[in-house]
Each structure stands twice: as structure tokens, then as C-alpha cells.
Design an enzyme around this catalytic site. Structure first.
Site, PDB file in Angstrom:
ATOM      1  N   ASP A 157      -3.338   6.389  -0.183  1.00 36.46           N
ATOM      2  CA  ASP A 157      -3.146   6.616   1.252  1.00 36.46           C
ATOM      3  C   ASP A 157      -1.635   6.505   1.453  1.00 36.46           C
ATOM      4  O   ASP A 157      -1.116   5.446   1.789  1.00 36.46           O
ATOM      5  CB  ASP A 157      -3.923   5.535   2.030  1.00 36.46           C
TER       6      ASP A 157
ATOM      7  N   CYS B 188      -1.354  10.197   7.245  1.00 35.39           N
ATOM      8  CA  CYS B 188      -1.543  10.355   8.695  1.00 35.39           C
ATOM      9  C   CYS B 188      -0.417  11.230   9.239  1.00 35.39           C
ATOM     10  O   CYS B 188       0.134  10.972  10.303  1.00 35.39           O
ATOM     11  CB  CYS B 188      -1.628   9.004   9.406  1.00 35.39           C
TER      12      CYS B 188
ATOM     13  N   GLY C 150      -7.220  -1.751   6.037  1.00 38.35           N
ATOM     14  CA  GLY C 150      -8.398  -1.168   6.709  1.00 38.35           C
ATOM     15  C   GLY C 150      -9.289  -0.436   5.714  1.00 38.35           C
ATOM     16  O   GLY C 150     -10.513  -0.634   5.675  1.00 38.35           O
TER      17      GLY C 150
HETATM   18  C1  LIG Z   1      -0.218   4.589   5.386  1.00 37.54           C
HETATM   19  S1  LIG Z   1       0.135   2.991   4.874  1.00 37.54           S
HETATM   20  C2  LIG Z   1      -1.365   2.495   4.147  1.00 37.54           C
HETATM   21  C3  LIG Z   1      -2.436   2.115   5.105  1.00 37.54           C
HETATM   22  C4  LIG Z   1      -3.611   1.472   4.445  1.00 37.54           C
HETATM   23  N1  LIG Z   1      -4.159   2.285   3.407  1.00 37.54           N
HETATM   24  C5  LIG Z   1      -4.728   1.121   5.415  1.00 37.54           C
HETATM   25  O1  LIG Z   1      -5.678   1.874   5.525  1.00 37.54           O
HETATM   26  O2  LIG Z   1      -4.643   0.099   6.075  1.00 37.54           O
HETATM   27  C6  LIG Z   1       1.163   3.276   3.529  1.00 37.54           C
HETATM   28  C7  LIG Z   1       1.495   2.045   2.742  1.00 37.54           C
HETATM   29  O3  LIG Z   1       2.178   2.444   1.561  1.00 37.54           O
HETATM   30  C8  LIG Z   1       3.032   1.384   1.180  1.00 37.54           C
HETATM   31  N2  LIG Z   1       3.988   1.934   0.193  1.00 37.54           N
HETATM   32  C9  LIG Z   1       5.098   2.650   0.390  1.00 37.54           C
HETATM   33  N3  LIG Z   1       5.658   2.970  -0.753  1.00 37.54           N
HETATM   34  C10 LIG Z   1       4.892   2.466  -1.741  1.00 37.54           C
HETATM   35  C11 LIG Z   1       4.968   2.467  -3.146  1.00 37.54           C
HETATM   36  N4  LIG Z   1       5.950   3.085  -3.795  1.00 37.54           N
HETATM   37  N5  LIG Z   1       4.015   1.840  -3.845  1.00 37.54           N
HETATM   38  C12 LIG Z   1       3.015   1.203  -3.207  1.00 37.54           C
HETATM   39  N6  LIG Z   1       2.901   1.163  -1.871  1.00 37.54           N
HETATM   40  C13 LIG Z   1       3.822   1.789  -1.153  1.00 37.54           C
HETATM   41  C14 LIG Z   1       3.608   0.937   2.492  1.00 37.54           C
HETATM   42  O4  LIG Z   1       4.091  -0.374   2.397  1.00 37.54           O
HETATM   43  C15 LIG Z   1       2.416   1.064   3.432  1.00 37.54           C
HETATM   44  O5  LIG Z   1       1.781  -0.159   3.587  1.00 37.54           O
END
Ligand SMILES: C[S@@+](CC[C@H](N)C(=O)[O-])C[C@H]1O[C@@H](n2cnc3c(N)ncnc32)[C@H](O)[C@@H]1O
Length: 505
Positions: free
Chosen positions: A373, A430, A310
Site C-alpha cells: 500500500d 490513494c 488499518g
Molecule cells: C499509504 S500509507 C500506508 C497505509 C496503511 N497501509 C494503512 O492501511 O493503514 C504508506 C506508508 O508507507 C510508509 N513508507 C514510505 N516509504 C516506505 C518504505 N520505503 N518502506 C516501507 N514503508 C514505507 C509510510 O511511512 C506510510 O506509513
């Protein structure tokens, strides 16, 4: 669930008001009686014609007879019966010159007035007692909870909140604030189907009233919002097209590309405009991260945790689909949604990568701006995922905080401090917890050469970051972070903070 105790209280005070009015009326009647002309003066002042005189005489005779008979009846009552000892105050009201008939009538009225006054006084005492909310016994609590008496628990939650908001005046003698809070936390678990951890967390964060408002707001979904893809459409044009399809939309004032959908006669995720990539369904709080990032055309930008994309598509739109945008996520599976969104919205400046965020800057060098994020407990989006109410624990916060602190440092290290146009990191979650938000920023301030900078949002949009919270004391600049809450802005719970990376010599 609707409040009932308040309604009851309203009714009770109305009754008291009526009673006070009645008493006033009784007093007025007494006054009126005092000032009324006597029968004699009335006759003397009678201006009516001669033809009525004989009638008056007959009436006068009848009246005299009636008075005589009442006098006889009154004479039979003893003085003690007329003026019982507890009615000393009433007795004092009588003059020796008044006839027993007049005294009897006056006595009746005064007695009525006294009874009403006592009733009104008692009513006030009852109301005051009710405002001083008495805590139920342990058995009563267990009983209400065992039989799932949600209405009783809901009413009690509101009453406890009212006591805690005016503790001195309303608490039951001998009961501590902690006892009320303990019962509130217990009742919140039953009423909102949440665990003790969450109930305590929100009471700590928002206080009793804010906690209940927050939980209540999570019982309803947030408004559906869409972001116009400015690469393919303009807000006004899209709004008109959607209105023509029977979608009731309106502009969101603080965002240039946001629309709120009030209701729709068509599935909003399947209109021709949606399929053509003219808009994306997105929580309005998400826009704040990208507004804060303020991407510029031709920059090199990293969206470190991008899936489902998004914010990636928003960043690309503000870059006018120029420069290089790296949309990264650790989850290959979740990256499929990023690919879908990027294609649908017609974005061509984006490279999608599948690294652990800890790999940056090693894998790609430095960027003009980085968005983190971060993965979080999701405690800001309970209305979208009710499971969060029972599944989260202190340990989840600890686990998230550890990763968040690591990722923010990697994001800072991935920024080119000498960037001519940028040099910024935006951190967002969030979640509503202080540990995942302000504490992470404070940690970064201590570990790296960065400073918090303001977010270019309209005045009054969002709440300030917390600086003094419970045991925490953060750097005063953390105040420039922004928070959003379901019960205040009717938005998902969200945190955003912008950091400028300084050049280290
Ligand atoms: C809150 S969501 C992101 C939402 C996204 N920014 C959006 O607006 O659609 C957090 C994301 O961080 C990813 N994530 C978790 N640990 C991570 C890491 N160590 N490195 C990169 N991404 C990671 C997860 O897979 C998840 O998709």
C-alpha cells in the site's frame, strides 16, 4: 455553490414558451372571430323570449351609434397611417369588403401578434447566443478573480464546461477549445483554491466535466464507514448494538464487514464497542486492497507499508488470526498506531517491523502474499487533506513514482511463486494519477515475470484501470486493476491491482 445561469436559462425558455402560447392564443382569437356569427345571424338565431326583444332593440341602436362614431374617427386616419409601408404583410390581410372598424380591429390584433412573434424570435436568438458562451475579456477575468467574485467564477466554470461538452454548437466564433480549457483551469484555481498543477492534472485525467465533478466532490467529506472486526463481533450484531446507542448505520452491500454511518448521537470513535476493538473507522476504499489480497488462514503475509495499520488488522481478521503477518513500515513513529490498533482489535498473529521496504526479501525471506500500500501523493484523498490542493507538484509525482516502482519490485521478489495457497502481490495507492498507478504496474509487468489477475469484487464495483491514457499505452491486462473516485463512487480516490507471481524456470 448553486448554479444560477441554468436557472436563468430555464426561466428564459419558460418565458419563450409563454410567448409562443400567447401567439397561439392570438391566432386562435383571430380564427374564432372569423367563425363567430355576425350580429344579424346572432339576432336571427336568438331563441330568447319576447320580453327581451325591446331590450335587444335598444342595445342594437346603441351599438349602431358607437360604430358610426368609430367609423368617423377611422375615416380621419389616412390610408398611409392605417397601413404604413413596413406593414405590407398586415395590409395584405385585409379585404376590401371589411368595414374600416373591422379593419382597424383586425389590424391591431395582427400587429400585436407580429410584435409578439418578433419578440419570441429575438428571445430564441438571445438564448442561442447565450448558449454560445462568449469568453470574457482579460480584464473581466482579472477583475472577477481580484475581487474574489466566487459566484461569477463558479457560474462561468459551469458555462465553460457546457461549451466544452458541446463545443461545435456552443463555442464563440473564432475561439479555440484550448482557450476555453485555459480559462477553465484558471477559474478552477480560484474557485477550488488549488494550484495550476492540480487543475491541469484533473482536466487531463477526467476531461472538463469530470474534473469539475471531482473537485466539487472533494469539497464534501466522504461518508463515515466502519469495518467490523470479525475476530470480535459480527456485522449484524454490531449494527444492532450501535443502533441501540443512537448510531444510524447501514450495511455496505459489496463488503461482508462494512457499515456506513449516516449520523450518530454518540462519538463513533469512543463507544464501548469501539474501545473493545469490535470495529475500526476505515475508508471503504481501503477494504478493496485486502479483498484483492484475499489472505488465507495459516499463510505468511507481508504488509510492506503498514502504518497506521488499518489494512493490517483487516488482513489479520481474514487470516482468522492464524499464520504470520508481518506489519512493516519505514516510520517508527507511525508504527505506534499499528501497535495500538493491533492490540485494541485483539490480534496475536502479527509481528511489527521497522524496515525500509527495500530491505525485503533480504531480511525475512519469501511470503505467500505481499501487500504494497505504497506511499503516494495522496491526490485521491483531497477531501481529508485540503493542503494537497496547493502543495503537490509534478516533482512529487516523480518522487513517488520512483519509490513505488522500486517497492513493487521488492514486493514481487518477496513472494514465493511456488506458494501452494498464494503467490500474489497487491499494489494500491490513494492517488488518482496514472503515473503512480497503471504506469507502475506496466513497469512491473516489463521487469518481472508477473501477470495481472482479476480482483474478486462484485460486478460493477469500481472502474477499470486505464489502458490508453494520453501518451500512455499500457498492457491490456492493466484494465483488470480497479479505480475508485469521490465523484463516481462517493469513495476516496483509490487504485488497486493484483499480480500473480509466476515461477521462473
Ligand atoms: C499509504 S500509507 C500506508 C497505509 C496503511 N497501509 C494503512 O492501511 O493503514 C504508506 C506508508 O508507507 C510508509 N513508507 C514510505 N516509504 C516506505 C518504505 N520505503 N518502506 C516501507 N514503508 C514505507 C509510510 O511511512 C506510510 O506509513
Amino acid at each position: 455553490m448553486k448554479r444560477t445561469s441554468q436557472d436563468n436559462k430555464m426561466k428564459k425558455s419558460d418565458t419563450t414558451q409563454d410567448m409562443v402560447e400567447d401567439i397561439k392564443n392570438v391566432e386562435t382569437t383571430e380564427e374564432l372571430k372569423e367563425n363567430l356569427p355576425t350580429e344579424n345571424t346572432k339576432n336571427n338565431n336568438n331563441n330568447e323570449g319576447e320580453e327581451h326583444k325591446s331590450d335587444e332593440n335598444v342595445k342594437e341602436e346603441e351599438k349602431h351609434k358607437r360604430e358610426e362614431s368609430v367609423k368617423e374617427e377611422v375615416k380621419e386616419e389616412s390610408a398611409e397611417e392605417l397601413f404604413p409601408s413596413e406593414d405590407e404583410d398586415i395590409k395584405d390581410e385585409f379585404s376590401d369588403e371589411e368595414t374600416p372598424f373591422e379593419q382597424s380591429a383586425k389590424k391591431t390584433n395582427l400587429k400585436e401578434a407580429k410584435i409578439k412573434a418578433e419578440a419570441a424570435e429575438e428571445m430564441q436568438t438571445n438564448i442561442a447566443a447565450e448558449q454560445r458562451h462568449t469568453l470574457p475579456s482579460g480584464q473581466e477575468i482579472i477583475h472577477a478573480q481580484e475581487i474574489g467574485d466566487v459566484a461569477t467564477i463558479g457560474t462561468r466554470i459551469r458555462e465553460i464546461v457546457a461549451v466544452l461538452c458541446d463545443f461545435k454548437a456552443r463555442h464563440e466564433e473564432g475561439r479555440s477549445r484550448q482557450e476555453y480549457i485555459a480559462l477553465l483551469i484558471q477559474d478552477m484555481q480560484t474557485y477550488y483554491s488549488c494550484n495550476e498543477f492540480l487543475a491541469k492534472l484533473v482536466v487531463d485525467l477526467f476531461g472538463p466535466k469530470g474534473a469539475v465533478d471531482f473537485m466539487e466532490a472533494n469539497e464534501a467529506p466522504r461518508p463515515v464507514t466502519i469495518r467490523v472486526n470479525t475476530l470480535k463481533s459480527r456485522r449484524r450484531e454490531l449494527a444492532q448494538k450501535l443502533i441501540n446507542r443512537g448510531v444510524n448505520v447501514d450495511m455496505i452491500e459489496w463488503s461482508k464487514s462494512g457499515l456506513v454511518v449516516y449520523d450518530s448521537q454518540v462519538p463513533i470513535g469512543a463507544t464501548p464497542e469501539y474501545l473493545a476493538g469490535q470495529y475500526i473507522l476505515q475508508s471503504s476504499s481501503s477494504w478493496v486492497s485486502v479483498i484483492a489480497l484475499a489472505p488465507q488462514p495459516n499463510e505468511k503475509i507481508l504488509d510492506m507499508c503498514a502504518a497506521p495499520g488499518g489494512k493490517t488488522t483487516h488482513i489479520a481478521a481474514l487470516m482468522k488470526d492464524t499464520g504470520i503477518l508481518v506489519a512493516n513500515d519505514i516510520s517508527k513513529d507511525r508504527l505506534k498506531a499499528v501497535i495500538g490498533n493491533v492490540h485494541r482489535l485483539g490480534i496475536t498473529n502479527t509481528i511489527i517491523t521497522n524496515y525500509d521496504g527495500h530491505e525485503f526479501p533480504k531480511v525475512m525471506g519469501q511470503f505467500d502474499r505481499v501487500l504494497v500500500d505504497a506511499p503516494c501523493t495522496g491526490l485521491g484523498i483531497i477531501s481529508r487533506d485540503a493542503a494537497v490542493k496547493l502543495s503537490k507538484s509534478e516533482q512529487d509525482i516523480k518522487d513517488c513514482t520512483r519509490i513505488q516502482k522500486e517497492l513493487i519490485l521488492h514486493a514481487i521478489d518477496s513472494v514465493n511463486p511456488k506458494s501452494k495457497t498464494g503467490g500474489y502481490v497487491v499494489y494500491s495507492t490513494c492517488s488518482i494519477t496514472v503515473e503512480e498507478n497503471e504506469a507502475v504496474i506496466d513497469y512491473a509487468l516489463k521487469k518481472r515475470n508477473v501477470k495481472v489477475v482479476p480482483i474478486a469484487l462484485q460486478d460493477g464495483v469500481g472502474e477499470d484501470g486505464y489502458v490508453n491514457h494520453r501518451q500512455y499505452r499500457f498492457h491490456p491486462s492493466v484494465k483488470m486493476a480497479k479505480r475508485f473516485f469521490p465523484h463516481i463512487q462517493n469513495m476516496d480516490g483509490f487504485f488497486v491491482c493484483k499480480l500473480k507471481v509466476n515461477v521462473t524456470h
